[in-house]
Design a protein around this motif. Structure first.
Motif, PDB file in Angstrom:
ATOM      1  N   ARG A  52     -72.853  81.961  88.694  1.00  0.00           N
ATOM      2  CA  ARG A  52     -71.472  82.223  88.265  1.00  0.00           C
ATOM      3  C   ARG A  52     -70.682  82.761  89.451  1.00  0.00           C
ATOM      4  O   ARG A  52     -71.184  83.623  90.180  1.00  0.00           O
ATOM      5  N   VAL A  53     -69.458  82.315  89.628  1.00  0.00           N
ATOM      6  CA  VAL A  53     -68.665  82.731  90.791  1.00  0.00           C
ATOM      7  C   VAL A  53     -68.336  84.226  90.722  1.00  0.00           C
ATOM      8  O   VAL A  53     -68.148  84.881  91.749  1.00  0.00           O
ATOM      9  N   VAL A  54     -68.269  84.752  89.510  1.00  0.00           N
ATOM     10  CA  VAL A  54     -68.234  86.203  89.271  1.00  0.00           C
ATOM     11  C   VAL A  54     -69.220  86.494  88.152  1.00  0.00           C
ATOM     12  O   VAL A  54     -69.657  85.578  87.468  1.00  0.00           O
ATOM     13  N   SER A  94     -73.105  92.130  82.263  1.00  0.00           N
ATOM     14  CA  SER A  94     -73.179  91.713  83.666  1.00  0.00           C
ATOM     15  C   SER A  94     -72.425  92.706  84.533  1.00  0.00           C
ATOM     16  O   SER A  94     -71.736  93.586  84.041  1.00  0.00           O
ATOM     17  N   PRO A 138     -52.841  85.745  86.575  1.00  0.00           N
ATOM     18  CA  PRO A 138     -54.052  84.999  86.957  1.00  0.00           C
ATOM     19  C   PRO A 138     -54.004  84.451  88.378  1.00  0.00           C
ATOM     20  O   PRO A 138     -55.035  84.187  88.983  1.00  0.00           O
ATOM     21  N   PHE A 141     -56.136  86.375  90.778  1.00  0.00           N
ATOM     22  CA  PHE A 141     -57.576  86.576  90.537  1.00  0.00           C
ATOM     23  C   PHE A 141     -58.453  86.166  91.725  1.00  0.00           C
ATOM     24  O   PHE A 141     -59.298  86.949  92.165  1.00  0.00           O
ATOM     25  N   GLY A 196     -62.327  93.716  74.142  1.00  0.00           N
ATOM     26  CA  GLY A 196     -61.765  92.385  74.383  1.00  0.00           C
ATOM     27  C   GLY A 196     -60.705  92.457  75.474  1.00  0.00           C
ATOM     28  O   GLY A 196     -60.320  91.460  76.045  1.00  0.00           O
ATOM     29  N   HIS A 198     -57.736  92.056  76.376  1.00  0.00           N
ATOM     30  CA  HIS A 198     -56.438  91.427  76.107  1.00  0.00           C
ATOM     31  C   HIS A 198     -55.972  91.733  74.691  1.00  0.00           C
ATOM     32  O   HIS A 198     -56.744  92.150  73.836  1.00  0.00           O
ATOM     33  N   ARG A 334     -57.268  82.442  81.978  1.00  0.00           N
ATOM     34  CA  ARG A 334     -58.699  82.380  81.644  1.00  0.00           C
ATOM     35  C   ARG A 334     -59.003  81.233  80.680  1.00  0.00           C
ATOM     36  O   ARG A 334     -60.126  80.735  80.649  1.00  0.00           O
TER      37      ARG A 334
HETATM   38  C1  HEM Z   1     -57.384  85.390  85.650  1.00  0.00           C
HETATM   39  C2  HEM Z   1     -58.385  86.203  85.374  1.00  0.00           C
HETATM   40  C3  HEM Z   1     -59.805  85.756  85.304  1.00  0.00           C
HETATM   41  C4  HEM Z   1     -60.399  84.609  85.724  1.00  0.00           C
HETATM   42  C5  HEM Z   1     -59.753  83.392  86.390  1.00  0.00           C
HETATM   43  C6  HEM Z   1     -61.816  84.716  85.428  1.00  0.00           C
HETATM   44  C7  HEM Z   1     -62.756  83.758  85.720  1.00  0.00           C
HETATM   45  C8  HEM Z   1     -64.100  83.851  85.458  1.00  0.00           C
HETATM   46  C9  HEM Z   1     -65.086  82.867  85.793  1.00  0.00           C
HETATM   47  C10 HEM Z   1     -64.786  81.534  86.485  1.00  0.00           C
HETATM   48  C11 HEM Z   1     -66.284  83.300  85.342  1.00  0.00           C
HETATM   49  C12 HEM Z   1     -67.628  82.583  85.474  1.00  0.00           C
HETATM   50  C13 HEM Z   1     -67.824  81.726  84.257  1.00  0.00           C
HETATM   51  C14 HEM Z   1     -69.080  80.878  84.312  1.00  0.00           C
HETATM   52  O1  HEM Z   1     -69.497  80.444  85.386  1.00  0.00           O
HETATM   53  O2  HEM Z   1     -69.651  80.635  83.220  1.00  0.00           O
HETATM   54  C15 HEM Z   1     -66.065  84.577  84.723  1.00  0.00           C
HETATM   55  C16 HEM Z   1     -67.031  85.336  84.123  1.00  0.00           C
HETATM   56  C17 HEM Z   1     -66.751  86.438  83.353  1.00  0.00           C
HETATM   57  N1  HEM Z   1     -65.532  87.054  83.183  1.00  0.00           N
HETATM   58 FE1  HEM Z   1     -63.802  86.503  83.999  1.00  0.00          FE
HETATM   59  N2  HEM Z   1     -62.049  85.916  84.831  1.00  0.00           N
HETATM   60  C18 HEM Z   1     -60.849  86.582  84.720  1.00  0.00           C
HETATM   61  C19 HEM Z   1     -60.631  87.806  84.154  1.00  0.00           C
HETATM   62  C20 HEM Z   1     -61.530  88.456  83.347  1.00  0.00           C
HETATM   63  C21 HEM Z   1     -61.219  89.540  82.460  1.00  0.00           C
HETATM   64  C22 HEM Z   1     -59.822  90.138  82.267  1.00  0.00           C
HETATM   65  C23 HEM Z   1     -62.369  89.856  81.816  1.00  0.00           C
HETATM   66  C24 HEM Z   1     -62.640  90.888  80.773  1.00  0.00           C
HETATM   67  C25 HEM Z   1     -61.703  91.415  80.016  1.00  0.00           C
HETATM   68  C26 HEM Z   1     -63.408  88.977  82.305  1.00  0.00           C
HETATM   69  C27 HEM Z   1     -64.725  88.978  81.888  1.00  0.00           C
HETATM   70  C28 HEM Z   1     -65.693  88.102  82.315  1.00  0.00           C
HETATM   71  C29 HEM Z   1     -67.072  88.161  81.891  1.00  0.00           C
HETATM   72  C30 HEM Z   1     -67.688  89.167  80.935  1.00  0.00           C
HETATM   73  C31 HEM Z   1     -67.737  87.120  82.540  1.00  0.00           C
HETATM   74  C32 HEM Z   1     -69.215  86.785  82.450  1.00  0.00           C
HETATM   75  C33 HEM Z   1     -69.476  85.915  81.235  1.00  0.00           C
HETATM   76  C34 HEM Z   1     -70.955  85.613  81.155  1.00  0.00           C
HETATM   77  O3  HEM Z   1     -71.726  86.556  80.921  1.00  0.00           O
HETATM   78  O4  HEM Z   1     -71.319  84.438  81.333  1.00  0.00           O
HETATM   79  N3  HEM Z   1     -62.874  88.134  83.237  1.00  0.00           N
HETATM   80  N4  HEM Z   1     -64.732  84.906  84.832  1.00  0.00           N
END
Ligand code: HEM
Length: 482
Positions: A52-54, A94, A138, A141, A196, A198, A334
């Motif tokens: 995952r990129v993050v 995570s 976004p 990000f 959540g 948001h 998102r």
């Molecule tokens: C523009 C804002 C954001 C972008 C573009 C973004 C994008 C992403 C991406 C690309 C991943 C990886 C997904 C994957 O490979 O399956 C990810 C994972 C995640 N993001 Fe974000 N994110 C953003 C903001 C947030 C915010 C605000 C939260 C929480 C409130 C959040 C919570 C998470 C979590 C929990 C994961 C891990 C999900 C998992 O366990 O697979 N992110 N995010």
């Protein structure tokens, strides 16, 4: 005939020797006709997929959600209708910035993602252990995450990069205060709340709309970890949080969370004192108290980490009838980001993987692509006269009235400091001291004095005592941050 436990190739043929390659004579060379050897080496080369990129480092468990309070007055969502209803689910916790082998106890925000397998398809709440986020657009990000990850030259994590970004993005102040507080290092995934973050929209069967904020409150109590223990565990047990969660479930000490919502009537939400579509801000629980919804219990570990955690794909766009996105810009970004990431990370048919499949039937006209499976000869086009699946008009989303000009707008709610100040004033003396100590340990490493001054000025605007304590800890004069 092949018997159970007989070793076979991937195509099911019996495999006679898995210890010695086939060679020309005892001392070799190896023969290319040894296809088991070639297959084994070739498959091994393809074992790793993009992380995952993050949120690359994480782990989770399975369980259920039990509705203890019927929510049909506010939402028609199946999982929130009918007291006592149980919905199976899977979670993943995570950290944000580290790679998939990163130590669990590094100071970071923690992800808190839940996939509910409802009767109306999958519903995901992809949240964090914090009620707010760093940014409110976004577009920022990728830059934000670059500053959290590795320096392009040294390929190491950089306090300079992260504080450079934060100090020049004042909307991060609230989340930075949470991150530098005790909550920046949870003692266990089981002892943190989830949010959540948001604002989402709930719609009932009369078409009435409400805004909601989700709060998963841990029934184990909030417990955090000292810097000293966290640093020790980074070396002694880098997978500490993962082991702790796994072992507690193996020992049948099942963690649980009570889900609450803040429900905000639609018009009141639009006119709330803060912009409720700005994820750097919270909605006061004094204004909208928590309402209990149900219990989330985790009682089963994944059988296979790769298939249930790596292949697991969450998305804020996984919504069900009765739950809709709000205008929150970060949420809107998102809605695109996650499914796109899943297609890159897992392939076009990631949704056909076992862990991502809903419990109900999937009927549509998508076909083929790498690894496609499970389709028969039924119609792959619409309209058709051969009884293909038809639309469900009742699933349409509810309208919002919009007005204004298109453009690239700054947030209209520019108060970036009040919430951080309010949070600071909630801390007791010990928490305040540790907060300032953590800021000193982190911001104190930054080479640029300008960045330190800029950030300390924002702490001062949030609360003069907060700013002055940070300035003193960093060796800055109080006058220069006023
Ligand atoms: C523009 C804002 C954001 C972008 C573009 C973004 C994008 C992403 C991406 C690309 C991943 C990886 C997904 C994957 O490979 O399956 C990810 C994972 C995640 N993001 Fe974000 N994110 C953003 C903001 C947030 C915010 C605000 C939260 C929480 C409130 C959040 C919570 C998470 C979590 C929990 C994961 C891990 C999900 C998992 O366990 O697979 N992110 N995010």
């Amino acid at each position: 005939m092949i018997m159970s436990k007989d070793l076979t190739t991937s195509e099911g043929q019996p495999w006679s020797d898995n210890q010695h390659s086939q060679t020309a004579g005892q001392r070799g060379p190896v023969l290319i006709q040894d296809y088991q050897l070639l297959e084994k080496l070739a498959h091994f080369n393809r074992e790793r997929i993009p992380e995952r990129v993050v949120h690359a480092k994480g782990s989770g468990a399975k369980g259920y959600f039990e509705l203890t309070h019927d929510m049909s007055a506010y939402t028609k969502a199946d999982l929130f209708n009918g007291k006592g209803k149980k919905t199976p689910l899977i979670t993943r916790f995570s950290q944000v910035a580290g790679e998939s082998g990163y130590p669990d106890t590094y100071r970071d925000v923690r992800g808190f993602a839940v996939k509910f397998y409802t009767q109306d398809g999958n519903y995901d709440i992809v949240g964090n252990n914090t009620p707010v986020f760093f940014i409110n657009d976004p577009l920022k990000f990728p830059d934000f995450i670059h500053s959290q990850k590795r320096d392009p030259k040294t390929h190491t994590r950089s306090q300079d990069m992260q504080w450079d970004f934060w100090s020049h993005s004042p909307e991060t102040l609230h989340q930075v205060t949470i991150l530098m507080s005790d909550r920046g290092i949870p003692a266990s995934y089981r002892t943190m709340h989830g949010y959540g973050s948001h604002t989402f929209k709930w719609v009932n069967d009369k078409g009435e709309q409400f805004f909601v904020k989700y709060h998963f409150r841990t029934n184990q109590g909030v417990h955090n970890m000292s810097n000293e223990l966290a640093a020790k565990l980074c070396g002694d047990d880098p997978d500490y949080l993962q082991n702790e969660l796994f072992n507690s479930i193996e020992e049948k000490d099942f963690p649980s969370w009570t889900l609450y919502v803040q429900v905000i009537p639609y018009e009141e939400g639009l006119n709330y004192k803060h912009d409720i579509f700005d994820v750097t801000k919270v909605v006061s629980q004094k204004d909208y108290p928590l309402m209990e919804v149900g219990q989330m219990v985790l009682n089963e570990n994944p059988e296979n980490y790769f298939e249930e955690m790596e292949e697991l794909a969450f998305s804020p766009a996984n919504l069900v009838p009765g739950i809709e996105p709000s205008a929150d810009k970060v949420l809107q970004g998102r809605l695109f980001g996650y499914k796109d990431a899943a297609r890159y990370r897992l392939g076009a048919n990631y949704d056909q993987l076992k862990v991502n499949r809903p419990v109900n039937e999937v009927n549509n006209y998508h076909r083929d692509g790498f690894m496609s499976q499970g389709h028969d000869g039924s119609a792959n086009y619409e309209p058709n006269s051969v009884n293909g699946p038809t639309e469900v008009p009742s699933a349409k989303t509810t309208p919002d009235q919009l007005a204004g000009e298109t453009g690239h707008f700054k947030p209209y709610d520019t108060d970036n400091v009040s919430a951080a100040g309010e949070l600071y004033r909630l801390f007791d003396e010990g928490e305040k001291e540790r907060l300032v100590e953590n800021i000193k340990n982190n911001l104190g490493q930054v080479k640029s004095r300008d960045i330190k001054v800029l950030e300390a000025k924002q702490f001062y605007q949030a609360d003069p005592e907060y700013g002055e304590s940070v300035a003193t800890a960093l060796g800055l004069s109080v006058d220069e941050i006023k």
